[in-house]
Every structure is written in structure tokens, then in C-alpha cells.
Design an enzyme around this catalytic site. Structure first.
Site, mmCIF file in Angstrom:
data_model
loop_
_atom_site.group_PDB
_atom_site.id
_atom_site.type_symbol
_atom_site.label_atom_id
_atom_site.label_comp_id
_atom_site.label_asym_id
_atom_site.label_seq_id
_atom_site.Cartn_x
_atom_site.Cartn_y
_atom_site.Cartn_z
ATOM 1 N N THR A 1 0.818 -1.220 0.000
ATOM 2 C CA THR A 1 0.000 0.000 0.000
ATOM 3 C C THR A 1 0.843 1.258 0.000
ATOM 4 O O THR A 1 0.504 2.246 -0.654
ATOM 5 C CB THR A 1 -0.946 -0.005 1.222
ATOM 6 O OG1 THR A 1 -1.783 -1.158 1.153
ATOM 7 C CG2 THR A 1 -1.813 1.235 1.258
ATOM 8 N N THR B 1 4.384 -9.029 15.133
ATOM 9 C CA THR B 1 3.314 -9.669 14.370
ATOM 10 C C THR B 1 2.267 -8.624 14.012
ATOM 11 O O THR B 1 2.098 -7.627 14.724
ATOM 12 C CB THR B 1 2.681 -10.815 15.188
ATOM 13 O OG1 THR B 1 1.840 -11.601 14.347
ATOM 14 C CG2 THR B 1 1.872 -10.290 16.355
ATOM 15 N N GLN C 1 -0.445 -20.486 20.978
ATOM 16 C CA GLN C 1 -1.395 -19.713 20.189
ATOM 17 C C GLN C 1 -1.636 -18.327 20.790
ATOM 18 O O GLN C 1 -2.153 -17.436 20.109
ATOM 19 C CB GLN C 1 -2.731 -20.451 20.100
ATOM 20 C CG GLN C 1 -2.672 -21.764 19.352
ATOM 21 C CD GLN C 1 -4.017 -22.471 19.286
ATOM 22 O OE1 GLN C 1 -5.068 -21.852 19.518
ATOM 23 N NE2 GLN C 1 -4.004 -23.760 18.996
#
Length: 346
Positions: A16, A169, A281
Site C-alpha cells: 500500500t 506480528t 497460540q
């Protein structure tokens, strides 16, 4: 005596931040650096030599592959002695993967490599591209009173924070604070001033020559556990053709089902020399193998701990180590030790 002008190389890969709206069609199209200068005239105010090189064609970050990481590394290798720092313009979707990969590929790094991007294209009125790019360039050119670079690692800069790339992340697809480093503090917080966290910034005190690793092995799978996962699914993943390693995304502090079939699948895979790395997780926290009874079976099966590695770092570290053609036991050992500050062992 006048200070020597700093120099920064911009590497346009796509995303972008490298796009603007075509006034006639309304569609987004790639920009060259001259057009970027038109949109960000403030670049002229920086007392920094800024050059650029671009992928041709530019790529969407969803299309990024390991050979693109090698291409970025080769550009840095070729231009390493010519510039004080490097800023990589990159799409946000896979930026954390790319930054993690480059952190392992560029050994003995003594200059800043900063990934940045934008949530809105550079030509839009409320774009975040301007601040992200300008600040990334300033940090890439920053040095101490002796002219030594302040940052010696691969990083991601977004909104107001510089993060270690292999700790980062993508957390948000909409807000400007798109990235987070959940288990490691920011290296720099940017407000009115640049607040460098010297205790957390890696310092390269060995001053060895840059060594670029260009062999990556992508024969890796990610196995994310969920209630109801079937033996057929696990078996299919662990028996994929060519598979050499697995990133196991387990529950909490590294826990998994104690069902016998699951233990048998893992044990059989490990016995075939498949490396299985256990990560959580959860965004925050670390795997602690053996802390709960539900992780004991993983230990018995031969699964190793990835501690607080992000998925992106675990995956790219495995690609890097497998690409080095090291013995399996050496890879297992290195996966449980920090190589470039990507993990904290507890």
C-alpha cells in the site's frame, strides 16, 4: 568540522505504501520514487542522502515468497558499504515474516534495516505513509557522537514504535497501529523526541563482516490445534511429501490433547526426523513444556519448545536453519536458543 551527511537506501518491494490512486480511473497503481517525493515534499528537508531501488514489478505482500527475501538480502549485500541504513517499503500482510527472515539471513549486521508500510496509500489525505516513511528514514540514519549506527538489527517501524522485526506480528487490519511486539519492548518510542531503549537494542560489538545466508528451505508446515481436530487432519499434515519441520501452535503454555492417537502421530513423525517446534497460540507468554500434565506427552514424543517465538519467527528460523543443511540435532538445539534476539528462554 561539518558532520558527514548520512545516506539511506529505500528498497521498494510493493504494498500500500508504494501505491497511489490514479486520478482518472480511481484504481491504485505503483509509484516511482520521484512521485513519492512529490507526495512527501518534506523528504527534501531531511539532511540525508536518499536513494532508491525498486522491485520490477512491485509485488503485493500476499505474493511474497522466500526468493523475494533473498532478492532483498542481495540488494543489501551489494549496497551495504554505500549506505548508513536501509528502509524497506513493504506490504503489511507479510511484513513480519519478511522482517523475521531477513534477521536470520543477515549475520553480523551493524546497520539498521527498517521495514515500514502503510494502511492507507501515500496519495490519500489521511495516509499514515508520510510519518512512517519519514521517521523510518530518520531512525535509519541515526548514529551516536562517533558516527556509529544506533540500530544494528532488522526492525519494523509503524505509527510510533520501532520493534525488533523477529518479535513482531501484525495485529490489526484497520487501525494505524497495525503491529505489536507482545513479548519484547519497543526499541524506540517516537513522540516529540526519539526515545531509544538502549537496554533492549542489540549491540553488534564484534564488528565482523556482513555474512548473507541465501539458502532457505520451505518444507515446513504449521499445525494449529483446535478442539475437534481429527486424526486424519493431523496425519495428513505430518505425512506431507517432503515435510521436514512443523510449527505446532498449541494451547496456553504449550498444552495439547492427551489422546493416544495424537501422541502416536507426533512420535511417529519425530522418529522420521521431522522437527516439531511447540509455540503458543496466545499473543503474550511462552511455552513451558512440562508445566502442566497436558504438555508432558509432547515432551515424551520428542517435540521441542519454541518458548515465546512468534509464528513468523519460528517458521523463518526453521527455513533458515534447514537451509544451512545442519544435522537435525544441531537444528533442534539452535531452535531452543536465541540466534538474533528472537526468543527469551525460560
Amino acid at each position: 568540522m561539518m558532520p558527514i551527511q548520512k545516506s539511506v537506501l529505500l528498497i521498494f518491494t510493493g504494498g500500500t505504501i508504494s501505491m497511489a490512486e490514479d486520478p482518472q480511473t480511481g484504481a491504485l497503481k505503483p509509484l516511482d520514487f520521484n512521485r513519492v517525493r512529490e507526495f512527501i515534499p518534506e523528504l527534501k528537508l531531511l539532511e540525508i542522502q536518499i536513494d532508491s531501488v525498486a522491485f520490477n514489478p512491485l509485488i503485493d505482500s500476499s505474493d511474497v515468497q522466500p526468493h523475494h527475501w533473498i532478492k532483498i538480502a542481495e540488494i543489501i549485500e551489494d549496497k551495504y558499504e554505500d549506505y548508513d541504513g536501509f528502509v524497506i517499503l513493504h506490504g503489511t500482510d507479510t511484513m513480519a515474516y519478511s522482517a523475521s527472515a531477513l534477521s536470520f539471513m543477515l549475520e553480523n549486521l551493524s546497520k539498521p534495516i527498517i521495514f515500514t508500510g502503510a494502511q492507507l496509500p501515500i496519495g490519500m489525505l489521511r495516509t499514515d505513509a508520510k510519518e512512517n516513511l519519514l521517521t523510518s528514514i530518520e531512525i535509519a540514519a541515526n548514529s551516536d557522537k562517533n558516527g556509529i549506527a544506533t540500530i544494528h538489527e532488522v526492525c519494523i517501524y509503524f505509527e510510533d514504535s520501532l520493534f525488533r522485526g523477529n518479535r513482531t506480528t501484525k495485529k490489526n487490519a484497520e487501525l494505524f497501529n497495525a503491529f505489536a511486539s507482545y513479548n519484547y519492548p519497543p526499541l524506540v518510542k517516537v513522540g516529540v523526541h526519539f526515545n531509544f531503549s538502549n537496554t533492549h537494542i542489540h549491540q553488534n560489538i564484534q564488528h565482523k563482516p556482513l555474512k548473507v545466508h541465501k539458502q532457505l528451505n520451505p518444507n515446513i508446515a504449521i499445525l494449529k490445534l483446535f478442539p475437534g481436530i481429527t486424526a486424519q487432519t493431523v496425519h495428513a499434515i505430518l505425512n506431507a511429501d517432503g515435510l521436514q519441520a512443523v510449527v505446532l501452535e498449541s494451547y496456553g503454555a504449550g498444552n495439547a490433547s492427551r489422546q493416544q492417537w495424537f501422541y502416536d502421530c507426533l512420535t511417529e513423525a519425530v522418529n522420521r526426523d521431522i522437527i516439531i517446534v511447540n509455540i503458543t497460540q496466545c499473543n503474550v507468554g511462552s511455552v513451558q513444556m512440562g508445566l502442566y500434565e497436558t504438555s508432558l506427552n509432547l515432551q515424551k514424543a520428542g517435540v521441542i519448545s519454541g518458548f515465546d517465538l512468534t509464528t513468523e519467527a519460528a517458521l523463518t528460523k526453521l527455513m533458515f536453519l534447514l537451509g544451512e543443511n545442519l544435522p537435525i540435532e544441531v537444528i533442534k538445539t539452535k531452535m531452543q536458543q536465541p540466534v538474533v534476539g528472537e526468543m527469551t528462554c525460560i
